[in-house]
Scaffold this active site. Structure first.
Site, PDB file in Angstrom:
ATOM      1  N   ASP A  95     -61.784 -32.233  15.917  1.00 33.53           N
ATOM      2  CA  ASP A  95     -60.826 -30.918  17.264  1.00 33.53           C
ATOM      3  C   ASP A  95     -59.736 -31.562  17.117  1.00 33.53           C
ATOM      4  O   ASP A  95     -58.895 -32.235  16.395  1.00 33.53           O
ATOM      5  CB  ASP A  95     -61.563 -30.910  18.809  1.00 33.53           C
ATOM      6  N   ASP A 273     -70.655 -25.529  18.257  1.00 35.24           N
ATOM      7  CA  ASP A 273     -70.559 -27.476  18.680  1.00 35.24           C
ATOM      8  C   ASP A 273     -70.935 -27.418  20.310  1.00 35.24           C
ATOM      9  O   ASP A 273     -70.483 -26.396  21.213  1.00 35.24           O
ATOM     10  CB  ASP A 273     -69.668 -28.113  18.316  1.00 35.24           C
ATOM     11  N   CYS A 311     -92.866 -30.432  19.408  1.00 38.25           N
ATOM     12  CA  CYS A 311     -91.734 -31.427  19.068  1.00 38.25           C
ATOM     13  C   CYS A 311     -92.144 -33.183  18.542  1.00 38.25           C
ATOM     14  O   CYS A 311     -92.476 -33.750  18.697  1.00 38.25           O
ATOM     15  CB  CYS A 311     -90.677 -31.675  20.097  1.00 38.25           C
ATOM     16  N   CYS A 313     -90.194 -34.862  17.750  1.00 38.40           N
ATOM     17  CA  CYS A 313     -88.963 -35.846  17.551  1.00 38.40           C
ATOM     18  C   CYS A 313     -89.534 -37.758  18.202  1.00 38.40           C
ATOM     19  O   CYS A 313     -90.999 -37.574  18.524  1.00 38.40           O
ATOM     20  CB  CYS A 313     -88.448 -35.951  18.318  1.00 38.40           C
ATOM     21  N   CYS A 316     -91.060 -37.619  21.864  1.00 37.31           N
ATOM     22  CA  CYS A 316     -92.301 -36.650  21.935  1.00 37.31           C
ATOM     23  C   CYS A 316     -93.280 -37.915  21.425  1.00 37.31           C
ATOM     24  O   CYS A 316     -94.529 -37.478  21.965  1.00 37.31           O
ATOM     25  CB  CYS A 316     -92.519 -35.555  21.567  1.00 37.31           C
ATOM     26  N   HIS A 342     -84.814 -35.887  21.649  1.00 35.25           N
ATOM     27  CA  HIS A 342     -85.432 -35.146  21.775  1.00 35.25           C
ATOM     28  C   HIS A 342     -84.671 -33.827  22.442  1.00 35.25           C
ATOM     29  O   HIS A 342     -85.010 -32.823  20.947  1.00 35.25           O
ATOM     30  CB  HIS A 342     -86.052 -35.389  23.041  1.00 35.25           C
TER      31      HIS A 342
HETATM   32 ZN   LIG Z   1     -88.993 -33.993  21.375  1.00 35.78          ZN
END
Ligand SMILES: [Zn+2]
Length: 385
Positions: A95, A273, A311, A313, A316, A342
């Site tokens: 920015d 963003d 999920c 990730c 998880c 996550h």
């Molecule tokens: Zn997750």
């Protein structure tokens, strides 16, 4: 338009504004619509770069003002630029510092030549101008640099918005001049202009005209995440987006919840963003396929299932949700890290689903399926998934 950058629209459906595409940069392609995680001081807070990438990010953002204060643009340059500093080989956007400066500056210190404010580090007076914003960002070395604009503090105050918008246009002329002197076409740093105009249709229209009179790589819509309600944001964005050149990427600054994404993509936005996924993660909050979760809630204490059964990730896949709650509760840094990973994964998977839905012409259907599930609060009623 610089030859180092291009924007290819891959799919748009007649009568609809949503589109998918690829924004090509010197550091790789960005499939759009895309969400950019925020690395304010040169780090996506508490998350290692490879986890940011595995979460699905292609392009990330860093904040010019924070990096200009510490370690300083020359130091970043000495260290090999932002890509080295952040250990990020993909594209980066900075920015201009305008947004932060205006939140700190006494209004009387905003002059035509630039803005004077006090450093939050040691209180020393500092000055930022269209020219120095270009110089600092080129030292930082991001792929996309942003014009220095004036973001009005009250987008409903017509007099203030008129002044800020007109100044933003004059400042863009100076940004373009300095950027061309220092970098110019084909040297690997694209300048995006920023449309202002607050909540006033005529001013937004004038702003689009003035900003797009410069043939830039992309254009951003600014000044619509500074306190207005969702309706005002939606109206301002819906009004402004169709006026922007279709063949250029459109960046909606500071937007970041699932409902915002659906609204903005439907209007033709390509880039977003927000600090939401990482800030929420550090505050023990998660976005999940079952709804919004606050791990402070006692119901999670002995929960043996994953935070989000849908999920993939590391948080998880590897931890019972109760264990992550424990880490957060005792202040272990890993708690915030896992929740940030996550949330980033959730945002990028949602964006990937949105891209598929735009391609298939099923964005409204996806919206109707997803939002009623993910926006309400969720807490477990038993101790397992
Ligand atoms: Zn997750």
């Amino acid at each position: 338009m610089s030859h180092a950058f291009s924007f290819i629209i891959e799919k748009e459906i007649d009568g609809q504004r949503a589109r998918t595409g690829v924004f090509h940069t010197p550091h790789g392609p960005v499939p759009t619509p895309a969400f950019m995680p925020v690395g304010t001081r040169g780090s996506v807070k508490a998350v290692l770069p490879h986890n940011v990438k595995e979460a699905g990010a292609t392009m990330i953002l860093a904040n010019t003002l924070h990096l200009a204060l510490r370690p300083g643009p020359k130091v970043v340059r000495e260290l090999g630029g932002l890509h080295k500093l952040m250990d990020w080989s993909g594209p980066i956007l900075t920015d201009s510092g305008g947004y932060q400066v205006f939140s700190m500056a006494d209004v009387s210190k905003i002059k035509e030549k630039g803005v004077t404010f006090r450093s939050v580090i040691d209180g020393s007076p500092m000055h930022l101008s269209p020219e120095s914003a270009m110089e600092i960002q080129l030292d930082l070395g991001a792929d996309v640099i942003m014009a220095f604009d004036q973001c009005p503090s009250d987008p409903h105050d017509r007099k203030q918005v008129e002044e800020a918008t007109a100044r933003t246009h004059r400042w863009l002329d100076r940004c373009v001049k300095r950027w061309m002197e220092l970098d110019g076409l084909d040297r690997g740093h694209a300048l995006f202009g920023i449309v202002q105009g607050g909540c006033f249709d005529d001013l937004r229209r004038q702003s689009v005209e003035a900003i797009t009179s410069h043939d830039l790589v992309g254009y951003a819509i600014g000044g619509i995440s500074v306190g207005e309600g969702r309706e005002a944001i939606r109206e301002a964005f819906a009004m402004t987006t169709p006026l922007l050149p279709k063949e250029k990427p459109r960046y909606l600054m500071g937007i970041g919840t699932p409902v915002d994404f659906f609204d903005a993509v439907a209007q033709g936005a390509d880039l977003f963003d927000c600090v939401t996924p990482t800030r929420h993660g550090r505050n023990h909050q998660a976005f999940t396929s079952r709804g919004r979760v606050n791990l402070r809630n006692q119901a999670w204490t002995t929960y043996t299932g994953p935070l989000d059964p849908d999920c993939p990730c590391p948080a998880c896949m590897n931890y019972p949700a109760g264990a992550i709650r424990h880490l957060c509760n005792v202040g272990e840094m890993l708690g915030g890290t896992l929740l940030s990973i996550h949330n980033l994964t959730f945002f990028h998977r949602l964006m990937a689903d949105i891209r598929l839905a735009v391609t298939a012409g099923t964005l409204s259907k996806l919206r109707a399926q997803v939002l009623p599930r993910v926006e309400p609060r969720f807490k477990p009623t038993s101790t397992c998934a």
